[in-house]
Motif scaffolding. Structure first.
Motif, PDB file in Angstrom:
ATOM      1  N   ALA A   1       0.803  -1.121   0.067  1.00  0.00           N
ATOM      2  CA  ALA A   1      -0.089  -0.232  -0.108  1.00  0.00           C
ATOM      3  C   ALA A   1       0.941   1.527  -0.010  1.00  0.00           C
ATOM      4  O   ALA A   1       1.985   1.332   0.766  1.00  0.00           O
ATOM      5  N   VAL A   2       0.684   2.132  -0.832  1.00  0.00           N
ATOM      6  CA  VAL A   2       1.368   3.276  -1.043  1.00  0.00           C
ATOM      7  C   VAL A   2       0.274   4.689  -0.495  1.00  0.00           C
ATOM      8  O   VAL A   2      -0.653   4.645  -1.255  1.00  0.00           O
ATOM      9  N   MET A   3       0.727   5.456   0.462  1.00  0.00           N
ATOM     10  CA  MET A   3      -0.094   6.624   0.723  1.00  0.00           C
ATOM     11  C   MET A   3       0.541   7.850  -0.373  1.00  0.00           C
ATOM     12  O   MET A   3       1.723   8.152  -0.440  1.00  0.00           O
ATOM     13  N   VAL A   4      -0.511   8.065  -1.208  1.00  0.00           N
ATOM     14  CA  VAL A   4      -0.155   9.501  -1.983  1.00  0.00           C
ATOM     15  C   VAL A   4      -1.170  10.499  -1.655  1.00  0.00           C
ATOM     16  O   VAL A   4      -2.293  10.270  -1.610  1.00  0.00           O
TER      17      VAL A   4
ATOM     18  N   ALA B   1       9.116   2.043   2.382  1.00  0.00           N
ATOM     19  CA  ALA B   1       9.627   3.219   1.577  1.00  0.00           C
ATOM     20  C   ALA B   1       9.355   4.486   1.853  1.00  0.00           C
ATOM     21  O   ALA B   1       7.855   4.613   1.871  1.00  0.00           O
ATOM     22  N   LEU B   2      10.095   5.424   1.975  1.00  0.00           N
ATOM     23  CA  LEU B   2       9.764   6.753   2.299  1.00  0.00           C
ATOM     24  C   LEU B   2      10.207   7.705   1.288  1.00  0.00           C
ATOM     25  O   LEU B   2      11.405   7.563   0.761  1.00  0.00           O
TER      26      LEU B   2
ATOM     27  N   GLY C   1       4.869  12.723   4.258  1.00  0.00           N
ATOM     28  CA  GLY C   1       3.560  12.123   3.988  1.00  0.00           C
ATOM     29  C   GLY C   1       3.587  10.889   2.909  1.00  0.00           C
ATOM     30  O   GLY C   1       2.596  10.691   2.435  1.00  0.00           O
ATOM     31  N   TYR C   2       4.677  10.921   2.228  1.00  0.00           N
ATOM     32  CA  TYR C   2       4.903   9.878   1.152  1.00  0.00           C
ATOM     33  C   TYR C   2       5.435   8.647   1.671  1.00  0.00           C
ATOM     34  O   TYR C   2       6.681   8.724   2.030  1.00  0.00           O
ATOM     35  N   ARG C   3       4.678   7.296   1.601  1.00  0.00           N
ATOM     36  CA  ARG C   3       5.173   6.232   2.314  1.00  0.00           C
ATOM     37  C   ARG C   3       4.682   4.960   1.599  1.00  0.00           C
ATOM     38  O   ARG C   3       3.360   4.760   0.897  1.00  0.00           O
ATOM     39  N   ALA C   4       5.158   3.772   1.539  1.00  0.00           N
ATOM     40  CA  ALA C   4       4.787   2.894   1.007  1.00  0.00           C
ATOM     41  C   ALA C   4       5.313   1.568   2.005  1.00  0.00           C
ATOM     42  O   ALA C   4       6.103   1.807   2.838  1.00  0.00           O
TER      43      ALA C   4
ATOM     44  N   GLY D   1      13.639   2.109   3.890  1.00  0.00           N
ATOM     45  CA  GLY D   1      14.230   2.844   2.766  1.00  0.00           C
ATOM     46  C   GLY D   1      13.848   4.097   2.633  1.00  0.00           C
ATOM     47  O   GLY D   1      12.658   4.378   2.645  1.00  0.00           O
ATOM     48  N   GLN D   2      14.659   4.980   2.064  1.00  0.00           N
ATOM     49  CA  GLN D   2      14.336   6.255   1.498  1.00  0.00           C
ATOM     50  C   GLN D   2      14.668   6.808   0.227  1.00  0.00           C
ATOM     51  O   GLN D   2      15.975   6.299  -0.144  1.00  0.00           O
ATOM     52  N   ILE D   3      14.115   7.626  -0.315  1.00  0.00           N
ATOM     53  CA  ILE D   3      14.336   8.141  -1.789  1.00  0.00           C
ATOM     54  C   ILE D   3      14.431   9.674  -1.609  1.00  0.00           C
ATOM     55  O   ILE D   3      13.354  10.008  -0.785  1.00  0.00           O
TER      56      ILE D   3
END
Length: 255
Positions: A85-88, A114-115, A158-161, A197-199
């Motif tokens: 699930a990815v929060m967009v 992932a952030l 606020g961008y997370r998976a 992990g982070q990008i």
């Protein structure tokens, strides 16, 4: 176009985001299997627009808050069989095209979470982040990294998976219904030892994008300090809090 056979759900908690919803949805990559919009009792037709765009729409009968929107959205994602699930945010502050990169970090088992960080790359201020928010972000993140061993570039994106396992294991129903939900979730991830992990994610601030008011920002900052203290006290065995309790209330999948 699934990555490694994973079913991907995008979760969009939103309140009065009709002006930016369509542009956000149009830029989601083809790997997304289902897009879930949680309409937190909007007054601008957000929910109706979501249905017109073919989204799965969950509607709150009252304005319950940003954290409550995530709880509803993640429960729906689990119920619909999502592996990731990815929060967009539907206000277009975070670039939807990065969903593929974030999912890729998880789909092949490299990370559990992932952030998308606005601080990696040093472009936050150039992207329009108000200076006082930048300073608060840096201060709170530095403080949290002293007590929470996740060593993140920022704790306030606020961008997370997340993998399905993360959403099933964390006692998310113990968390706030307000903005501090985000910070509590990151503290829980560190507490349970999930791999994060982070990008780099570009910052977008513009008139139509939602933004936390100064008053809400103060309340959020206070909540962050409280969460950090609760994490430390629990780790040190001094006191235990429900948000870190393995037996705490967890999401119930909503089909």
């Amino acid at each position: 176009m699934a990555l490694n056979g994973k079913r991907i759900a995008v979760v969009m908690p939103g309140h009065n985001v009709a002006k930016t919803l369509e542009m956000t949805v149009r830029e989601l990559p083809d790997i997304v299997d289902v897009t879930i919009l949680v309409d937190d009792h909007s007054a601008d037709g957000t929910g109706q627009l979501g249905k017109q765009l073919g989204l799965t729409v969950c509607t709150h009968d009252r304005n319950r808050g940003y954290g409550a929107g995530q709880k509803t959205g993640y429960a729906k994602a689990l119920g619909l069989g999502a592996d990731i699930a990815v929060m967009v945010h539907p206000d277009y502050q975070y670039d939807p095209k990065l969903v593929t990169a974030m999912v890729g970090m998880i789909a092949y088992g490299v990370y559990d979470v992932a952030l998308g960080s606005r601080m990696i790359g040093g472009t936050a201020l150039g992207g329009g982040m108000p200076f006082y928010k930048f300073v608060a972000n840096r201060f709170l993140t530095t403080l949290e990294n002293m007590f929470v061993p996740a060593h993140l570039a920022e704790y306030h994106t606020g961008y997370r998976a997340f993998t399905r396992e993360v959403l099933e294991k964390l006692p998310l129903l113990e968390n706030s219904d307000d903005f501090v939900f985000d910070n509590q979730m990151l503290a829980q991830l560190a507490f349970y030892g999930f791999r994060i992990g982070q990008i780099s994610c570009p910052t977008k601030y513009f008139a139509e994008a939602s933004s936390m008011s100064f008053k809400k920002g103060i309340r959020y900052g206070s909540g962050v300090l409280a969460t950090t203290a609760q994490y430390a006290l629990t780790k040190w065995g001094i006191h235990h809090f429900p948000i870190f309790d393995p037996q705490g209330r967890k999401l119930i999948p909503d089909a």
